[in-house]
Scaffold this motif. Structure first.
Motif, mmCIF file in Angstrom:
data_model
loop_
_atom_site.group_PDB
_atom_site.id
_atom_site.type_symbol
_atom_site.label_atom_id
_atom_site.label_comp_id
_atom_site.label_asym_id
_atom_site.label_seq_id
_atom_site.Cartn_x
_atom_site.Cartn_y
_atom_site.Cartn_z
ATOM 1 N N GLY A 9 0.702 -1.176 -0.018
ATOM 2 C CA GLY A 9 -0.020 -0.034 0.015
ATOM 3 C C GLY A 9 0.883 1.278 0.097
ATOM 4 N N THR A 10 0.389 2.302 0.009
ATOM 5 C CA THR A 10 1.230 3.453 -0.009
ATOM 6 C C THR A 10 1.392 4.048 1.470
ATOM 7 O OG1 THR A 10 -0.935 4.711 -0.511
ATOM 8 C CG2 THR A 10 0.690 4.393 -2.268
ATOM 9 N N THR A 62 7.336 -5.508 -5.243
ATOM 10 C CA THR A 62 7.135 -4.517 -6.311
ATOM 11 C C THR A 62 7.243 -3.133 -5.745
ATOM 12 O OG1 THR A 62 6.162 -3.934 -8.436
ATOM 13 C CG2 THR A 62 4.771 -4.532 -6.881
ATOM 14 N N VAL A 63 8.107 -2.188 -6.065
ATOM 15 C CA VAL A 63 8.169 -0.907 -5.379
ATOM 16 C C VAL A 63 8.158 0.271 -6.472
ATOM 17 C CG1 VAL A 63 9.467 0.266 -3.692
ATOM 18 C CG2 VAL A 63 9.675 -2.132 -3.686
ATOM 19 N N MET A 64 7.088 1.102 -6.266
ATOM 20 C CA MET A 64 7.325 2.581 -6.824
ATOM 21 C C MET A 64 7.547 3.494 -5.911
ATOM 22 S SD MET A 64 3.588 2.232 -8.787
ATOM 23 C CE MET A 64 3.349 3.941 -9.219
ATOM 24 N N THR A 65 8.064 4.723 -6.285
ATOM 25 C CA THR A 65 8.648 5.818 -5.344
ATOM 26 C C THR A 65 7.530 5.872 -4.188
ATOM 27 O OG1 THR A 65 10.099 6.572 -6.946
ATOM 28 C CG2 THR A 65 9.575 7.856 -4.978
ATOM 29 N N ALA A 66 6.186 5.952 -4.530
ATOM 30 C CA ALA A 66 5.435 6.325 -3.619
ATOM 31 C C ALA A 66 4.962 5.188 -2.423
ATOM 32 C CB ALA A 66 3.848 6.818 -4.188
ATOM 33 N N THR A 67 5.380 4.072 -2.809
ATOM 34 C CA THR A 67 5.185 2.826 -2.071
ATOM 35 C C THR A 67 6.503 2.429 -1.275
ATOM 36 O OG1 THR A 67 5.465 1.394 -4.014
ATOM 37 C CG2 THR A 67 3.245 1.969 -3.498
ATOM 38 N N ALA A 68 7.685 3.247 -1.761
ATOM 39 C CA ALA A 68 8.863 2.584 -0.986
ATOM 40 C C ALA A 68 9.102 2.561 0.247
ATOM 41 C CB ALA A 68 9.760 3.590 -1.886
ATOM 42 N N TYR A 69 8.319 3.505 1.117
ATOM 43 C CA TYR A 69 8.417 3.621 2.584
ATOM 44 C C TYR A 69 7.881 2.385 3.117
ATOM 45 C CZ TYR A 69 8.163 5.521 7.056
ATOM 46 O OH TYR A 69 8.100 5.657 8.808
ATOM 47 N N ARG A 70 6.606 2.015 2.563
ATOM 48 C CA ARG A 70 5.879 0.960 3.029
ATOM 49 C C ARG A 70 6.502 -0.382 2.516
ATOM 50 N NH1 ARG A 70 2.760 -0.913 7.054
ATOM 51 N NH2 ARG A 70 1.774 -2.917 6.429
ATOM 52 N N ALA A 71 6.894 -0.282 1.586
ATOM 53 C CA ALA A 71 7.672 -1.699 0.874
ATOM 54 C C ALA A 71 8.941 -1.990 1.850
ATOM 55 C CB ALA A 71 8.148 -1.487 -0.584
ATOM 56 N N TYR A 72 9.688 -0.976 2.247
ATOM 57 C CA TYR A 72 10.645 -1.172 3.107
ATOM 58 C C TYR A 72 10.405 -1.724 4.484
ATOM 59 C CZ TYR A 72 13.444 1.496 -0.487
ATOM 60 O OH TYR A 72 13.932 1.780 -1.630
ATOM 61 N N TYR A 73 9.179 -1.245 4.948
ATOM 62 C CA TYR A 73 8.857 -1.439 6.029
ATOM 63 C C TYR A 73 8.473 -3.113 6.067
ATOM 64 C CZ TYR A 73 5.616 -2.390 10.128
ATOM 65 O OH TYR A 73 4.908 -3.033 11.078
ATOM 66 N N GLY A 88 12.084 -5.175 -6.560
ATOM 67 C CA GLY A 88 12.288 -4.952 -7.951
ATOM 68 C C GLY A 88 11.095 -3.558 -8.199
ATOM 69 N N GLY A 89 11.507 -3.182 -9.511
ATOM 70 C CA GLY A 89 10.338 -2.400 -9.648
ATOM 71 C C GLY A 89 11.145 -0.964 -10.053
ATOM 72 N N ILE A 90 10.400 0.286 -10.407
ATOM 73 C CA ILE A 90 11.129 1.298 -11.020
ATOM 74 C C ILE A 90 11.888 2.065 -9.637
ATOM 75 C CG2 ILE A 90 9.172 2.915 -10.479
ATOM 76 C CD1 ILE A 90 9.987 3.272 -13.630
ATOM 77 N N HIS A 91 11.288 2.220 -8.396
ATOM 78 C CA HIS A 91 12.185 2.691 -7.560
ATOM 79 C C HIS A 91 13.557 1.999 -7.179
ATOM 80 C CE1 HIS A 91 12.697 5.785 -4.505
ATOM 81 N NE2 HIS A 91 13.119 4.723 -3.811
ATOM 82 N N PRO A 92 13.359 0.788 -6.850
ATOM 83 C CA PRO A 92 14.767 0.036 -6.542
ATOM 84 C C PRO A 92 15.776 0.077 -7.846
ATOM 85 C CG PRO A 92 12.928 -1.430 -6.156
ATOM 86 C CD PRO A 92 12.337 -0.188 -6.719
ATOM 87 N N THR A 93 15.178 0.295 -8.928
ATOM 88 C CA THR A 93 15.932 0.227 -10.337
ATOM 89 C C THR A 93 16.497 1.901 -10.268
ATOM 90 O OG1 THR A 93 14.443 -1.155 -11.443
ATOM 91 C CG2 THR A 93 15.740 0.454 -12.818
ATOM 92 N N ALA A 94 15.991 2.845 -9.662
ATOM 93 C CA ALA A 94 16.433 4.245 -9.804
ATOM 94 C C ALA A 94 17.573 4.420 -8.398
ATOM 95 C CB ALA A 94 15.457 5.234 -9.422
ATOM 96 N N LEU A 95 17.159 3.422 -7.442
ATOM 97 C CA LEU A 95 18.119 3.588 -6.091
ATOM 98 C C LEU A 95 18.583 2.329 -5.793
ATOM 99 C CD1 LEU A 95 15.916 6.568 -4.467
ATOM 100 C CD2 LEU A 95 18.055 6.737 -5.883
ATOM 101 N N TRP A 356 9.522 9.691 0.766
ATOM 102 C CA TRP A 356 8.801 8.848 -0.488
ATOM 103 C C TRP A 356 7.421 8.814 -0.171
ATOM 104 C CZ3 TRP A 356 12.589 10.529 -3.274
ATOM 105 C CH2 TRP A 356 13.789 9.974 -3.063
ATOM 106 N N ARG A 357 7.040 8.847 0.955
ATOM 107 C CA ARG A 357 5.487 8.680 1.244
ATOM 108 C C ARG A 357 4.810 9.984 0.539
ATOM 109 N NH1 ARG A 357 5.505 7.888 7.480
ATOM 110 N NH2 ARG A 357 6.965 9.513 6.914
ATOM 111 N N LYS A 358 5.354 10.761 0.415
ATOM 112 C CA LYS A 358 4.884 12.226 -0.086
ATOM 113 C C LYS A 358 4.942 12.344 -1.696
ATOM 114 C CE LYS A 358 3.402 13.871 3.812
ATOM 115 N NZ LYS A 358 4.238 13.401 4.797
ATOM 116 N N TYR A 359 5.717 11.362 -2.186
ATOM 117 C CA TYR A 359 5.976 11.337 -3.511
ATOM 118 C C TYR A 359 4.784 10.628 -4.360
ATOM 119 C CZ TYR A 359 10.490 13.562 -3.275
ATOM 120 O OH TYR A 359 11.559 14.450 -3.104
#
Ligand code: B12
Ligand code: SF4
Length: 444
Positions: A9-10, A62-73, A88-95, A356-359
């Motif tokens: 979730g976000t 799967t991680v987008m920037t907006a979901t990164a915080y929750r994904a890491y948790y 995996g996904g666009i955010h881990p690919t960027a960072l 990232w939650r605000k992105y």
């Protein structure tokens, strides 16, 4: 092995919704890439709680920037219990270096070939930290996505993809950086074979960035779709309306709505973002042409570009009214990692929040040039509230009565969201410089 695939979730609010518009297409595709001797389960956290104590050999998120915080948790919770985690996904690919702090492995870029390698390595106890391709994989020979593993509570569950990559390089968008600057296509016969597995799906979605990027391919695809008598929606550009033969074919093949990135009604913004193939003076004429063929237009608009002042909100609203746009998605410009806008705003020291939650495209995280952050936040809340007011929804629903069963629930959802205005992130208050001061700064 028992493998759990998670769409996070976000946020940390564990509120579940009854229905979600689309599934995360990456997860049923990963499930299809998984060799058949493994068991796979997919969880969408927006619909279902995660059982952190379940017996999993691997959790893939799967991680987008907006979901990164929750994904890491989620990743941290599983790893505390000794479960291996791959991101995996666009955010881990960027960072990737950020992501690996929360995972055993990070898959950089598209998963085809890499996911299978990762699973083999895990079985042999030699998992690597990073998996990456030298160049994007071909799209021929992809397995049929395991849509059967998805929850039934999606407004549109049958989603397919025909292309990846984009030759344009719009400053705010991640797609060409991560998927390459060339359209890659799935062979039409493979797309058609996959759709054929779902004879009862009346409406399908193509999760492409531009389903009409290569007219020759689109023509072949649309012709092949006609016998299926499906209704479909996708993303595309206004260029489709300039090609009357292709537009007619799109309508005949079942296209009922196209998501179009107008981005702005201010041509100077489009030029600066390298999106000048959009021409503001042609917008209305081209929208009319879509309507002549019974295709609804869902417009995407972004606010906060350097040429925007507060008047942009009323100018956009007036345009939406006069052009009879059917649906709109509003976004606050968001400097996504890896994009040109991110590089520009970082160099100009304009970003005041890296939370990232605000992105999520609904919060201001940087100093706009011709507005205060508060004005941009207020303007976004204002236009959302106006466009999704009940009288305006009513007018648009009458116009699009044929698809009211999809149109109305989506409109009511947006109405509800617009009645819960977003606040400016707290970090804005302690941002080092106010916009006024920043205007004196040589970097802006
Ligand atoms: C369809 C789509 C949507 C749909 C459906 C979203 C959904 N739930 O999937 C809708 C319209 C609802 C949508 C909404 C939003 N979207 Co969107 N969307 C897309 C789009 C066009 C395609 C995504 C897709 O399904 N691709 C097909 C699958 C198969 O590919 P994939 O997800 O990339 O997965 C592959 C790899 O990344 C990798 N992979 C992915 N996850 C994992 C996990 C593991 C474990 C592994 C090993 C590999 C792996 O393997 C897969 C196969 O190769 C992309 C653009 C793009 N080309 O990626 C934008 C994109 C993902 N969206 C984006 C954004 C910003 C949003 C919104 C925040 C926009 C908004 N204003 O609200 C919302 C967020 C909604 C949400 N919480 O999901 C951005 C994300 C950027 C970023 N850095 O996070 C993108 C990249 C577009 C862009 N302009 O940059 N979106
Ligand atoms: S906004 Fe659309 S046209 Fe521009 S780079 Fe992204 S996908 Fe391509």
């Amino acid at each position: 092995m028992n493998i759990l695939l998670v769409a996070p979730g976000t946020d940390n609010l564990q509120r579940k919704v009854r229905v979600v518009p689309f599934p995360q297409a990456s997860l049923p595709l990963l499930a299809a890439l998984t060799p058949s001797h493994h068991e796979v389960k997919i969880i969408d956290e927006r619909l279902e709680n995660i059982d952190f104590d379940g017996k999993w050999d691997l959790v893939g998120i799967t991680v987008m920037t907006a979901t990164a915080y929750r994904a890491y948790y989620i990743a941290d919770e599983f790893r505390k219990r000794g479960t291996k985690v791959a991101l995996g996904g666009i955010h881990p690919t960027a960072l990737p270096d950020e992501a690996i702090q929360h995972a055993d492995s990070v898959v950089i870029g598209e998963a085809e070939g890499l996911w299978e390698e990762l699973l083999g390595d895990l079985e042999e106890g030699k998992l690597k930290k990073f998996y990456r391709h030298d160049c994007p994989p071909p799209l021929a020979g992809l397995p049929c996505s395991r849509l059967d593993l998805l929850d039934k509570r999606y407004l549109l569950r049958h989603v397919f993809q025909t292309t990846r990559g984009c030759p344009h390089n719009c400053g705010f968008c991640s797609v060409s950086t991560f998927m390459g600057r060339r359209y890659r296509h799935r062979p039409v016969e493979e797309v058609i074979e996959e759709i054929g597995h779902y004879p009862n799906a009346r409406i399908i979605g193509f999760l492409d960035d531009n389903i009409v990027g290569n007219p020759r391919y689109s023509r072949e695809l649309f012709q092949a779709l006609i016998p299926f008598r499906k209704k479909w929606i996708s993303q595309g550009t206004l260029k489709l309306a300039e090609n009357e033969e292709l537009l007619k074919l799109a309508a005949e093949s079942g296209c009922i709505a196209l998501f179009v990135g107008f981005e702005s009604v201010n041509e100077d913004n489009l030029k600066k973002m390298h999106k000048n193939f959009n021409q503001v003076d042609k917008y209305k004429k081209l929208i009319d042409r879509f309507h002549e063929y019974g295709i609804m237009v869902i417009g995407s608009f972004v606010f906060g570009f350097d040429e925007d002042d507060y008047s942009i909100f009323d100018r956009t609203l007036n345009f939406l009214e006069s052009a009879n746009l059917d649906f709109a998605q509003f976004s606050i410009l968001t400097p996504l990692p890896g994009t040109e806008v991110f590089k520009q705003f970082t160099a100009e020291e304009r970003i005041f929040s890296y939370d990232w939650r605000k992105y999520d495209f609904a919060h201001v995280v940087y100093h706009p040039l011709r507005m205060t952050p508060q004005e941009l936040q207020d303007g976004y809340n204002y236009i959302s509230r106006q466009f999704y007011s009940l009288p305006r929804i009513g007018k648009r629903t009458i116009r699009n009565w044929r698809y009211a069963h999809y149109f109305l629930p989506a409109s009511i959802y947006y109405h509800w969201v617009s009645r819960h205005p977003k606040s400016l992130p707290e970090e804005a208050a302690s941002a080092p410089l106010s916009l006024k001061d920043k205007k004196q700064s040589p970097v802006v």
